[in-house]
Design a protein around this motif. Sequence first.
Motif, PDB file in Angstrom:
ATOM      1  N   GLY A  22       0.806  -1.209   0.000  1.00  0.00           N
ATOM      2  CA  GLY A  22       0.000   0.000   0.000  1.00  0.00           C
ATOM      3  C   GLY A  22       0.843   1.264   0.000  1.00  0.00           C
ATOM      4  N   ARG A  23       2.137   1.118  -0.223  1.00  0.00           N
ATOM      5  CA  ARG A  23       3.045   2.271  -0.220  1.00  0.00           C
ATOM      6  C   ARG A  23       3.447   2.615  -1.652  1.00  0.00           C
ATOM      7  NH1 ARG A  23       7.570   1.824   4.176  1.00  0.00           N
ATOM      8  NH2 ARG A  23       6.395   2.961   5.727  1.00  0.00           N
ATOM      9  N   PRO A  24       3.723   3.907  -1.879  1.00  0.00           N
ATOM     10  CA  PRO A  24       4.162   4.291  -3.228  1.00  0.00           C
ATOM     11  C   PRO A  24       5.604   3.862  -3.486  1.00  0.00           C
ATOM     12  CG  PRO A  24       4.143   6.196  -1.786  1.00  0.00           C
ATOM     13  CD  PRO A  24       3.579   5.042  -0.991  1.00  0.00           C
ATOM     14  N   VAL A  25       5.906   3.562  -4.733  1.00  0.00           N
ATOM     15  CA  VAL A  25       7.269   3.245  -5.128  1.00  0.00           C
ATOM     16  C   VAL A  25       7.543   3.978  -6.442  1.00  0.00           C
ATOM     17  CG1 VAL A  25       6.637   1.122  -6.343  1.00  0.00           C
ATOM     18  CG2 VAL A  25       8.944   1.393  -5.509  1.00  0.00           C
ATOM     19  N   ARG A  26       8.715   4.611  -6.518  1.00  0.00           N
ATOM     20  CA  ARG A  26       9.121   5.340  -7.723  1.00  0.00           C
ATOM     21  C   ARG A  26      10.209   4.554  -8.429  1.00  0.00           C
ATOM     22  NH1 ARG A  26       7.984  10.471  -8.799  1.00  0.00           N
ATOM     23  NH2 ARG A  26      10.031  10.970  -9.619  1.00  0.00           N
ATOM     24  N   PHE A  27      10.207   4.637  -9.745  1.00  0.00           N
ATOM     25  CA  PHE A  27      11.255   3.971 -10.502  1.00  0.00           C
ATOM     26  C   PHE A  27      11.562   4.759 -11.767  1.00  0.00           C
ATOM     27  CE2 PHE A  27       7.159   2.083 -11.532  1.00  0.00           C
ATOM     28  CZ  PHE A  27       7.119   2.113 -12.916  1.00  0.00           C
ATOM     29  N   GLU A  28      12.800   4.605 -12.221  1.00  0.00           N
ATOM     30  CA  GLU A  28      13.251   5.264 -13.438  1.00  0.00           C
ATOM     31  C   GLU A  28      12.995   4.350 -14.628  1.00  0.00           C
ATOM     32  OE1 GLU A  28      17.394   6.911 -15.430  1.00  0.00           O
ATOM     33  OE2 GLU A  28      17.447   5.850 -13.534  1.00  0.00           O
ATOM     34  N   ILE A  29      12.624   4.948 -15.733  1.00  0.00           N
ATOM     35  CA  ILE A  29      12.442   4.197 -16.973  1.00  0.00           C
ATOM     36  C   ILE A  29      13.591   4.598 -17.895  1.00  0.00           C
ATOM     37  CG2 ILE A  29      10.898   3.673 -18.887  1.00  0.00           C
ATOM     38  CD1 ILE A  29       8.570   4.583 -17.106  1.00  0.00           C
ATOM     39  N   THR A  30      14.473   3.659 -18.169  1.00  0.00           N
ATOM     40  CA  THR A  30      15.666   3.961 -18.959  1.00  0.00           C
ATOM     41  C   THR A  30      15.319   4.222 -20.423  1.00  0.00           C
ATOM     42  OG1 THR A  30      16.079   1.616 -19.383  1.00  0.00           O
ATOM     43  CG2 THR A  30      17.162   2.582 -17.458  1.00  0.00           C
ATOM     44  N   GLU A  31      16.287   4.765 -21.147  1.00  0.00           N
ATOM     45  CA  GLU A  31      16.080   5.143 -22.548  1.00  0.00           C
ATOM     46  C   GLU A  31      15.640   3.964 -23.411  1.00  0.00           C
ATOM     47  OE1 GLU A  31      15.658   7.187 -25.939  1.00  0.00           O
ATOM     48  OE2 GLU A  31      16.070   8.110 -23.985  1.00  0.00           O
ATOM     49  N   GLY A  32      16.313   2.822 -23.269  1.00  0.00           N
ATOM     50  CA  GLY A  32      15.952   1.639 -24.063  1.00  0.00           C
ATOM     51  C   GLY A  32      14.540   1.166 -23.776  1.00  0.00           C
ATOM     52  N   THR A  33      14.163   1.216 -22.524  1.00  0.00           N
ATOM     53  CA  THR A  33      12.810   0.810 -22.128  1.00  0.00           C
ATOM     54  C   THR A  33      11.781   1.795 -22.671  1.00  0.00           C
ATOM     55  OG1 THR A  33      13.682  -0.221 -20.144  1.00  0.00           O
ATOM     56  CG2 THR A  33      11.337   0.245 -20.165  1.00  0.00           C
ATOM     57  N   ARG A  34      12.102   3.073 -22.633  1.00  0.00           N
ATOM     58  CA  ARG A  34      11.178   4.077 -23.179  1.00  0.00           C
ATOM     59  C   ARG A  34      10.962   3.851 -24.677  1.00  0.00           C
ATOM     60  NH1 ARG A  34      14.129   7.724 -19.871  1.00  0.00           N
ATOM     61  NH2 ARG A  34      15.075   8.736 -21.686  1.00  0.00           N
ATOM     62  N   ARG A  35      12.029   3.515 -25.391  1.00  0.00           N
ATOM     63  CA  ARG A  35      11.895   3.234 -26.826  1.00  0.00           C
ATOM     64  C   ARG A  35      11.006   2.018 -27.070  1.00  0.00           C
ATOM     65  NH1 ARG A  35      17.401   4.296 -27.265  1.00  0.00           N
ATOM     66  NH2 ARG A  35      17.822   2.078 -27.249  1.00  0.00           N
ATOM     67  N   SER A  36      11.242   0.943 -26.300  1.00  0.00           N
ATOM     68  CA  SER A  36      10.437  -0.267 -26.506  1.00  0.00           C
ATOM     69  C   SER A  36       8.975  -0.041 -26.111  1.00  0.00           C
ATOM     70  CB  SER A  36      11.037  -1.460 -25.746  1.00  0.00           C
ATOM     71  OG  SER A  36      11.058  -1.233 -24.362  1.00  0.00           O
ATOM     72  N   LEU A  37       8.736   0.759 -25.072  1.00  0.00           N
ATOM     73  CA  LEU A  37       7.359   1.083 -24.681  1.00  0.00           C
ATOM     74  C   LEU A  37       6.672   1.933 -25.748  1.00  0.00           C
ATOM     75  CD1 LEU A  37       7.698   1.800 -20.860  1.00  0.00           C
ATOM     76  CD2 LEU A  37       6.256   0.061 -21.907  1.00  0.00           C
ATOM     77  N   ALA A  38       7.409   2.907 -26.311  1.00  0.00           N
ATOM     78  CA  ALA A  38       6.838   3.751 -27.363  1.00  0.00           C
ATOM     79  C   ALA A  38       6.474   2.900 -28.580  1.00  0.00           C
ATOM     80  CB  ALA A  38       7.818   4.849 -27.741  1.00  0.00           C
TER      81      ALA A  38
END
Length: 197
Positions: A91-107
């Motif tokens: 029930g707690r928030p968690v933050r994470f970074e999305i790396t460049e390669g992951t951003r490309r694959s998500l896009a």
Amino acid sequence: MPAANLPVIRACRPAWNKGRIVGQKRPLLPKHVWAIRVRLEIAERHRDLALFNLAIDSKLRGCDLVKLRVADVFAANQVKERASIIQSKTGRPVRFEITEGTRRSLARWMAEPIMIGSEHLWPGRFHDRLHTSTRQYARLVRDWVSSIGLEPSSYGTHSMRRTKVAQIYRKTGNLRAVQLLLGHTKMDSTGSVAQIL
């Protein structure tokens, strides 16, 4: 009155875990991550590549990963560099970074026709299921691991969660950083993870 000896009752079928490796699953090594990424890119499996990359970057449990919504990682017509979600277990928030390669694959995944109008990042294959199930995610992980020649019973969905953390722990030896990255509330949980790393 003497107690009668009853015959021993034997199980009709073997135990569910007979012959299986049980317990904590190992994290993937950098060479394994690279090998899986290359195979998914060559096969043009855009959803699997985006899911694999985000699983490693986010360090989320499988139940939280499959429930991600498009709005969690996508805003202003682009993939966010950082995301924050509420973990279902704590029930707690968690933050994470999305790396460049992951951003490309998500896009690339977001450009697929199936994603038009989809609220969930990993839509289910059936109409009554809004998103991919955790079982389906576990099957995908098993397929990824076995595709590069690893023993599937040694790895699981939690292997994806621990992969990036294991690399950071090996470099720094900082257990507190591992606790924060995994979103653990107790250091005991993090300590048991550190033993397998």
